[in-house]
Scaffold this motif. Structure first.
Motif, PDB file in Angstrom:
ATOM      1  N   VAL A 126      27.382  39.154  46.575  1.00 31.07           N
ATOM      2  CA  VAL A 126      27.418  40.110  45.472  1.00 31.07           C
ATOM      3  C   VAL A 126      28.859  40.207  44.968  1.00 31.07           C
ATOM      4  N   GLN A 127      29.033  39.976  43.669  1.00 27.14           N
ATOM      5  CA  GLN A 127      30.365  39.991  43.070  1.00 27.14           C
ATOM      6  C   GLN A 127      30.376  40.919  41.858  1.00 27.14           C
ATOM      7  N   LEU A 128      31.090  42.023  41.986  1.00 27.34           N
ATOM      8  CA  LEU A 128      31.260  42.955  40.881  1.00 27.34           C
ATOM      9  C   LEU A 128      32.574  42.587  40.201  1.00 27.34           C
ATOM     10  N   ILE A 129      32.462  41.947  39.034  1.00 24.86           N
ATOM     11  CA  ILE A 129      33.608  41.305  38.390  1.00 24.86           C
ATOM     12  C   ILE A 129      34.058  42.092  37.167  1.00 24.86           C
ATOM     13  N   THR A 130      35.378  42.230  37.025  1.00 27.75           N
ATOM     14  CA  THR A 130      35.950  42.851  35.839  1.00 27.75           C
ATOM     15  C   THR A 130      37.316  42.218  35.567  1.00 27.75           C
ATOM     16  N   ARG A 131      37.901  42.551  34.442  1.00 30.33           N
ATOM     17  CA  ARG A 131      39.265  42.107  34.168  1.00 30.33           C
ATOM     18  C   ARG A 131      40.230  42.952  34.980  1.00 30.33           C
ATOM     19  N   ALA A 132      41.328  42.347  35.410  1.00 27.81           N
ATOM     20  CA  ALA A 132      42.298  43.064  36.238  1.00 27.81           C
ATOM     21  C   ALA A 132      42.900  44.254  35.500  1.00 27.81           C
ATOM     22  N   ASP A 133      42.933  44.197  34.166  1.00 32.38           N
ATOM     23  CA  ASP A 133      43.550  45.278  33.387  1.00 32.38           C
ATOM     24  C   ASP A 133      42.539  46.286  32.854  1.00 32.38           C
ATOM     25  N   ALA A 134      41.297  46.262  33.398  1.00 31.24           N
ATOM     26  CA  ALA A 134      40.239  47.130  32.868  1.00 31.24           C
ATOM     27  C   ALA A 134      40.300  48.553  33.409  1.00 31.24           C
ATOM     28  N   GLY A 135      41.103  48.798  34.428  1.00 37.18           N
ATOM     29  CA  GLY A 135      41.195  50.139  35.001  1.00 37.18           C
ATOM     30  C   GLY A 135      40.006  50.495  35.872  1.00 37.18           C
ATOM     31  N   ILE A 136      39.269  49.493  36.335  1.00 34.68           N
ATOM     32  CA  ILE A 136      38.109  49.719  37.198  1.00 34.68           C
ATOM     33  C   ILE A 136      38.476  49.267  38.608  1.00 34.68           C
ATOM     34  N   ASN A 137      38.454  50.203  39.559  1.00 36.08           N
ATOM     35  CA  ASN A 137      38.836  49.890  40.931  1.00 36.08           C
ATOM     36  C   ASN A 137      37.725  50.143  41.938  1.00 36.08           C
ATOM     37  N   SER A 138      36.658  50.832  41.502  1.00 33.33           N
ATOM     38  CA  SER A 138      35.531  51.099  42.386  1.00 33.33           C
ATOM     39  C   SER A 138      34.285  51.271  41.534  1.00 33.33           C
ATOM     40  N   VAL A 139      33.140  51.358  42.194  1.00 32.54           N
ATOM     41  CA  VAL A 139      31.879  51.566  41.475  1.00 32.54           C
ATOM     42  C   VAL A 139      31.926  52.875  40.697  1.00 32.54           C
ATOM     43  N   LYS A 140      32.595  53.888  41.238  1.00 30.35           N
ATOM     44  CA  LYS A 140      32.690  55.186  40.553  1.00 30.35           C
ATOM     45  C   LYS A 140      33.295  55.043  39.159  1.00 30.35           C
TER      46      LYS A 140
END
Length: 325
Positions: A126-140
């Motif tokens: 399972v890979q939850l992928i985002t851009r490093a600069d998206a400000g997303i660090n957890s599922v929350k």
């Protein structure tokens, strides 16, 4: 040019012979389909190699088994294809296979009881992928953000439901997108999507492509919330995505994995199921040539298919090899 009657007769005879030869060739072959997933995932390349293996190695009663791999909608859609007997076999994640057979989750009240496992394949990460600069660090941090749960018919839909629930959210808290792996990462590149949930063998082609041109972040999946999710989804195991699986991903990431299962339906003849299963598990080294996850296909884990019954043909082969009594 005008043909003489002898030339015309010869032409008709040649055509008839060609048609007869084609018909005879078809009678000497037995066709066997394998539904895989999208071209940006892992099902597709491994399915293609498996089809080639079967076509080269398997025969029944003197007839060659001619196998083809088909791009498809992945686990949920593949289970439904098998339920309708629209194809002979398919790749299905273990949690989806269990839900389909028992009529739970996306199959609530509509079990597909003709499903039969041919054998476990490899772990899908399972890979939850985002851009490093998206400000997303957890599922929350997904609240209010856009996320793809995969193309319609993929297994990620149910997983996203369960992930959001254990983090105190629902689909109403996100903007959901239903794109394939490749489409989703393209949208993230362009700034039209915040994240995507991908369950596939690693490295996943679509993610590898994304990492070549953009700094990515793989969101960790661990802690009390994930432990709660595993109570609902016992087929998911804790794993680490190894460092440097993708460009720029320099540290290992805690996440989950579920086994992929090669599945058929109960109308596939026992001798056919036996031969295709044998073709795979006696040539697993070849599978590793097309994708690194092919190296994880093993006879020792072949029966780790969950609660769905194993096809009698596959079971016969496993008994011969001594892994089932």
């Amino acid at each position: 040019m005008k043909l003489t009657w002898k030339q015309a007769a010869a032409a008709v005879a040649f055509t008839a012979a060609a048609v007869a030869a084609t018909g005879a060739l078809a009678q000497q072959r037995m066709f066997f389909g394998i539904a895989t997933g999208g071209t940006g995932g892992t099902y597709y390349p491994l399915g293609g190699m498996l089809a080639q293996l079967i076509s080269n190695k398997a025969s029944v009663d003197g007839k060659k088994i001619s196998a083809t791999a088909e791009a498809a909608g992945a686990s949920v859609a593949n289970a439904k294809l098998l339920g309708n007997k629209d194809i002979e076999s398919a790749f299905v994640a273990a949690d989806i296979l269990d839900a389909a057979y028992n009529g739970t989750g996306q199959f609530q009240g509509a079990p597909i009881k003709n499903l039969r496992a041919l054998g476990a394949l490899y772990p899908e990460t399972v890979q939850l992928i985002t851009r490093a600069d998206a400000g997303i660090n957890s599922v929350k941090d997904l609240k209010g953000k856009s996320i793809s749960s995969g193309s319609p018919g993929s297994g990620q839909y149910q997983l996203l439901t369960d992930l959001l629930k254990v983090y105190g959210m629902s689909r109403a808290d996100i903007k959901e997108d239903l794109s394939s792996f490749t489409q989703a990462v393209d949208k993230i590149k362009d700034g039209n999507l915040h994240a995507t949930l991908i369950t596939a063998g690693v490295p996943t082609a679509a993610v590898t492509d994304f990492a070549q041109s953009h700094a990515l972040k793989v969101i960790p999946l661990s802690g009390a919330e994930i432990a709660e999710l595993q109570k609902q989804q016992p087929f998911y195991a804790n794993v680490k995505l190894a460092a440097n699986t993708y460009k720029g991903q320099t540290e290992a990431v805690d996440t989950l994995a579920v086994m992929a299962v090669w599945t058929a339906h109960d109308a596939v003849p026992e001798n056919v199921a036996y031969e295709v299963t044998k073709a795979l598990y006696e040539n697993v080294s070849i599978m590793g040539q097309v994708h690194v996850q092919g190296k994880n296909i093993s006879l020792q884990t072949a029966t780790s298919v969950g609660n769905a019954p194993i096809h009698p043909g596959a079971l016969k082969y496993f008994k011969e090899k001594g892994i089932v009594k």
